[in-house]
Design an enzyme around this catalytic site. Sequence first.
Site, short mmCIF file in Angstrom:
data_model
loop_
_atom_site.label_atom_id
_atom_site.label_comp_id
_atom_site.label_asym_id
_atom_site.label_seq_id
_atom_site.Cartn_x
_atom_site.Cartn_y
_atom_site.Cartn_z
N ASP A 125 -8.08 -5.03 0.74
CA ASP A 125 -9.10 -4.54 -0.20
C ASP A 125 -10.29 -4.46 0.56
OD1 ASP A 125 -9.38 -3.24 -2.46
OD2 ASP A 125 -10.74 -4.64 -3.16
N HIS A 155 -15.22 -4.35 9.83
CA HIS A 155 -15.03 -5.09 8.95
C HIS A 155 -13.50 -5.55 8.91
CE1 HIS A 155 -15.27 -1.27 7.20
NE2 HIS A 155 -14.55 -1.71 6.24
N GLN A 172 -0.35 5.83 3.97
CA GLN A 172 0.53 5.89 5.08
C GLN A 172 -0.32 5.52 6.39
OE1 GLN A 172 3.54 5.87 5.32
NE2 GLN A 172 3.63 6.09 3.19
N SER A 223 0.94 -1.31 -0.14
CA SER A 223 0.00 -0.23 0.13
C SER A 223 0.76 1.20 0.06
CB SER A 223 -0.88 -0.09 1.14
OG SER A 223 -1.67 1.10 1.35
N GLY A 265 -15.38 8.05 4.01
CA GLY A 265 -16.20 6.99 3.08
C GLY A 265 -17.90 6.94 3.15
N LYS A 303 -2.94 3.51 6.51
CA LYS A 303 -3.05 2.02 6.53
C LYS A 303 -1.69 1.16 6.92
CE LYS A 303 -6.04 0.68 2.90
NZ LYS A 303 -6.63 -0.17 1.87
P1 IMP Z 1 -9.85 0.61 0.46
O1 IMP Z 1 -9.80 -0.63 -0.60
O2 IMP Z 1 -9.62 0.05 1.93
O3 IMP Z 1 -9.02 1.60 0.09
O4 IMP Z 1 -11.40 1.25 0.58
C1 IMP Z 1 -12.13 1.33 -0.67
C2 IMP Z 1 -13.29 2.14 -0.32
O5 IMP Z 1 -14.35 1.71 0.27
C3 IMP Z 1 -13.07 3.44 0.50
O6 IMP Z 1 -12.71 4.51 -0.43
C4 IMP Z 1 -14.38 3.74 1.10
O7 IMP Z 1 -15.22 4.46 0.00
C5 IMP Z 1 -15.05 2.20 1.11
N1 IMP Z 1 -14.80 2.00 2.85
C6 IMP Z 1 -13.81 1.01 3.09
N2 IMP Z 1 -13.74 0.98 4.40
C7 IMP Z 1 -14.76 2.02 4.95
C8 IMP Z 1 -14.92 2.30 6.22
O8 IMP Z 1 -14.74 1.64 7.30
N3 IMP Z 1 -15.96 3.02 6.28
C9 IMP Z 1 -16.51 3.97 5.19
N4 IMP Z 1 -16.02 3.65 4.04
C10 IMP Z 1 -15.25 2.53 3.79
#
Ligand code: IMP
Length: 214
Positions: free
Chosen positions: A71, A185, A10, A7, A158, A12
């Site tokens: 992911d 999650h 930073q 990744s 998000g 994460k």
């Molecule tokens: P990533 O793959 O972890 O970067 O997440 C992809 C997208 O999923 C993020 O840009 C958010 O739109 C959504 N997402 C993932 N986890 C969360 C969370 O804990 N809260 C809200 N949105 C999330």
Amino acid sequence: MKIVLASHNQNKIRELKRILSVSIPEVEVFSLDEVGLTDEIEENGTTFEENALIKARAAAEFSGLCSIADDSGLIVNALNGEPGVYSARYAGEPCDDQKNNEKLLKNLEGIGDRSAAFVCTIACVIPEGQPLAGDPIIGTGYCPGEILFNPRGNAGFGYDPLFWFDPFGKTFAEMSAEEKNAISHRGAGVKAFADAFNKRIAEEKEKLWKRYGL
Ligand code: IMP
């Protein structure tokens, strides 16, 4: 043991470094930038697992080291699992949380079933010749909830303001970081992954003992 986190994010990297150093003794954790892979890895999978594997494989091939990627995203029942792997860019590029939330509400207009879940998959690829090499190690966590009609709360990111978690009577955006981590999650995904990783360690030890007839 040397591990690469696939990744450039930073936050994460910091979070996973802390978790891994607690659950795996003598671990040395590197980011993609630290091993010299500065390009973005294209996430063109159709599932969270495929995307996590694409990122972990790319980092493992580049570095020759054990590599871990995650992911995550939101799946909504009435929308056949949308936004799914497109969660970050649901309303198009560049990623815009507010536009994504607006699009989600629009697509759910007039729909009674608001059930949804956040999903997080963590994948680990270990190249031949490294300790614990074998099939990829994968862990997935879920958090079920419902999509509200209007956003509530200012914390998080998000889809948090629209994601209602009934057992706490709050949206994710109304929770403290501790509350969210306890049921999210991501927390569940890390736990599932740590269990699978520890199982691999136990299997390797077993093989070693068998080799000596014990
Ligand atoms: P990533 O793959 O972890 O970067 O997440 C992809 C997208 O999923 C993020 O840009 C958010 O739109 C959504 N997402 C993932 N986890 C969360 C969370 O804990 N809260 C809200 N949105 C999330």
